[in-house]
Design a protein around this motif. Sequence first.
Motif, short mmCIF file in Angstrom:
data_model
loop_
_atom_site.label_atom_id
_atom_site.label_comp_id
_atom_site.label_asym_id
_atom_site.label_seq_id
_atom_site.Cartn_x
_atom_site.Cartn_y
_atom_site.Cartn_z
N GLY A 81 -13.59 51.33 0.75
CA GLY A 81 -12.46 51.46 -0.15
C GLY A 81 -11.17 50.91 0.39
O GLY A 81 -10.09 51.39 0.01
N ARG A 82 -11.24 49.90 1.24
CA ARG A 82 -10.02 49.30 1.76
C ARG A 82 -9.21 48.67 0.63
O ARG A 82 -9.74 47.95 -0.21
CB ARG A 82 -10.37 48.22 2.80
N LEU A 83 -7.91 48.93 0.62
CA LEU A 83 -7.04 48.37 -0.40
C LEU A 83 -6.73 46.90 -0.09
O LEU A 83 -6.77 46.48 1.07
CB LEU A 83 -5.74 49.16 -0.47
N GLY A 84 -6.41 46.14 -1.13
CA GLY A 84 -6.08 44.73 -0.96
C GLY A 84 -4.67 44.53 -0.44
O GLY A 84 -3.96 45.49 -0.09
N ARG A 85 -4.23 43.27 -0.41
CA ARG A 85 -2.89 42.91 0.04
C ARG A 85 -2.26 41.94 -0.95
O ARG A 85 -2.96 41.26 -1.69
CB ARG A 85 -2.93 42.26 1.42
N PHE A 86 -0.92 41.87 -0.94
CA PHE A 86 -0.24 40.86 -1.72
C PHE A 86 0.96 40.35 -0.94
O PHE A 86 1.61 41.10 -0.21
CB PHE A 86 0.18 41.40 -3.09
N LEU A 87 1.24 39.06 -1.06
CA LEU A 87 2.36 38.44 -0.35
C LEU A 87 3.68 38.76 -1.04
O LEU A 87 3.78 38.66 -2.26
CB LEU A 87 2.18 36.92 -0.29
N THR A 88 4.68 39.13 -0.26
CA THR A 88 6.01 39.38 -0.81
C THR A 88 7.04 39.28 0.30
O THR A 88 6.78 39.69 1.44
CB THR A 88 6.10 40.78 -1.46
N ASP A 89 8.20 38.73 -0.03
CA ASP A 89 9.32 38.72 0.91
C ASP A 89 10.45 39.60 0.41
O ASP A 89 11.58 39.55 0.90
CB ASP A 89 9.82 37.30 1.17
N ALA A 90 10.16 40.44 -0.59
CA ALA A 90 11.18 41.32 -1.17
C ALA A 90 11.68 42.32 -0.14
O ALA A 90 10.90 42.89 0.63
CB ALA A 90 10.61 42.05 -2.39
N HIS A 91 12.98 42.55 -0.14
CA HIS A 91 13.58 43.58 0.71
C HIS A 91 13.86 44.79 -0.17
O HIS A 91 14.92 44.93 -0.76
CB HIS A 91 14.88 43.04 1.33
N ALA A 100 14.20 57.15 1.17
CA ALA A 100 13.91 55.76 0.87
C ALA A 100 15.14 54.89 1.11
O ALA A 100 15.06 53.80 1.69
CB ALA A 100 13.43 55.63 -0.57
N ASP A 101 16.30 55.35 0.66
CA ASP A 101 17.54 54.59 0.86
C ASP A 101 17.85 54.43 2.34
O ASP A 101 18.26 53.36 2.80
CB ASP A 101 18.70 55.29 0.16
N GLU A 102 17.68 55.51 3.10
CA GLU A 102 17.98 55.45 4.52
C GLU A 102 17.04 54.49 5.24
O GLU A 102 17.47 53.69 6.09
CB GLU A 102 17.87 56.84 5.14
N ALA A 103 15.75 54.56 4.92
CA ALA A 103 14.78 53.67 5.55
C ALA A 103 15.07 52.21 5.22
O ALA A 103 14.99 51.33 6.09
CB ALA A 103 13.36 54.05 5.12
N LEU A 104 15.41 51.96 3.98
CA LEU A 104 15.67 50.58 3.56
C LEU A 104 16.91 50.02 4.24
O LEU A 104 16.95 48.85 4.61
CB LEU A 104 15.82 50.53 2.05
N SER A 105 17.92 50.85 4.40
CA SER A 105 19.16 50.39 5.02
C SER A 105 18.96 50.00 6.47
O SER A 105 19.74 49.22 7.03
CB SER A 105 20.23 51.47 4.92
N GLU A 106 17.93 50.54 7.10
CA GLU A 106 17.66 50.24 8.51
C GLU A 106 16.77 49.01 8.69
O GLU A 106 16.50 48.60 9.82
CB GLU A 106 16.97 51.45 9.17
N ARG A 107 16.31 48.43 7.58
CA ARG A 107 15.38 47.30 7.66
C ARG A 107 16.03 46.05 7.04
O ARG A 107 15.51 45.50 6.08
CB ARG A 107 14.08 47.62 6.92
N THR A 108 17.15 45.64 7.57
CA THR A 108 17.84 44.47 7.06
C THR A 108 17.17 43.20 7.56
O THR A 108 16.96 43.06 8.76
CB THR A 108 19.32 44.46 7.50
N PRO A 109 16.80 42.27 6.69
CA PRO A 109 16.14 41.04 7.14
C PRO A 109 17.01 40.26 8.11
O PRO A 109 18.23 40.27 8.01
CB PRO A 109 15.94 40.26 5.83
N GLN A 110 16.35 39.61 9.07
CA GLN A 110 17.07 38.76 10.04
C GLN A 110 17.48 37.44 9.43
O GLN A 110 16.79 36.90 8.62
CB GLN A 110 16.17 38.54 11.27
#
Length: 211
Positions: free
Chosen positions: A50-60, A201-211
Amino acid sequence: MDNRWAELVSPSLEEQTRPIFEDVVEETVTVLRGASGPQRGVTGLTEHEGRLGRFLTDAHDVFWLGVHGGAGESVLTDLLGGVSCHHRWPLRPDDGTQHARATVFLVARQNKRGLDAARLAARDWAAGAHPDVDLQGLVLVADAPGRTPKPLATATRVISGGVPSTWVVPWIEELRLTGAVDWASMAREPRKVLTALGEAADEALSERTPQ
């Protein structure tokens, strides 16, 4: 950073709940804490398991990954924003540029089928199969009103040990009756949990700023 969730819930001191065991209480919401990262010796899943699939995304953005059909990821996306993964893990493009790891919350119903699916997804992550993912935890959505049956509560405790954090969203009656829900009509208990989840969710996202 502006906290868009702070105005929704402001509990009194009398409403505070004392933490138990390894849990913490955030704005009267109990959050179960578990493993903070992948673990040695854990084997990943095969497609047969039951492994889930993957999808490509560069969304932040925040990604809500429903681990089975009807998990509730679309409801969370409608209420909190972010991206519904449609039962697939986000995968970053290998294009020679740097991408921040995807901020992911697993989502499942708090029933036998949902908890089994959540356990498998947590195991796959713990095996290190998704290095592009920064897993924040698991969101369990109650599938019935009232007290959680003991076997499901026990399974919830066990599974929560395998992910960084676990939130349990109580039953939302209007979602069953109308297929939709909004903040104004939502009962206090699910609103408190969803508010705390939105803040996380907001806090986690704010800590993951793309380089």
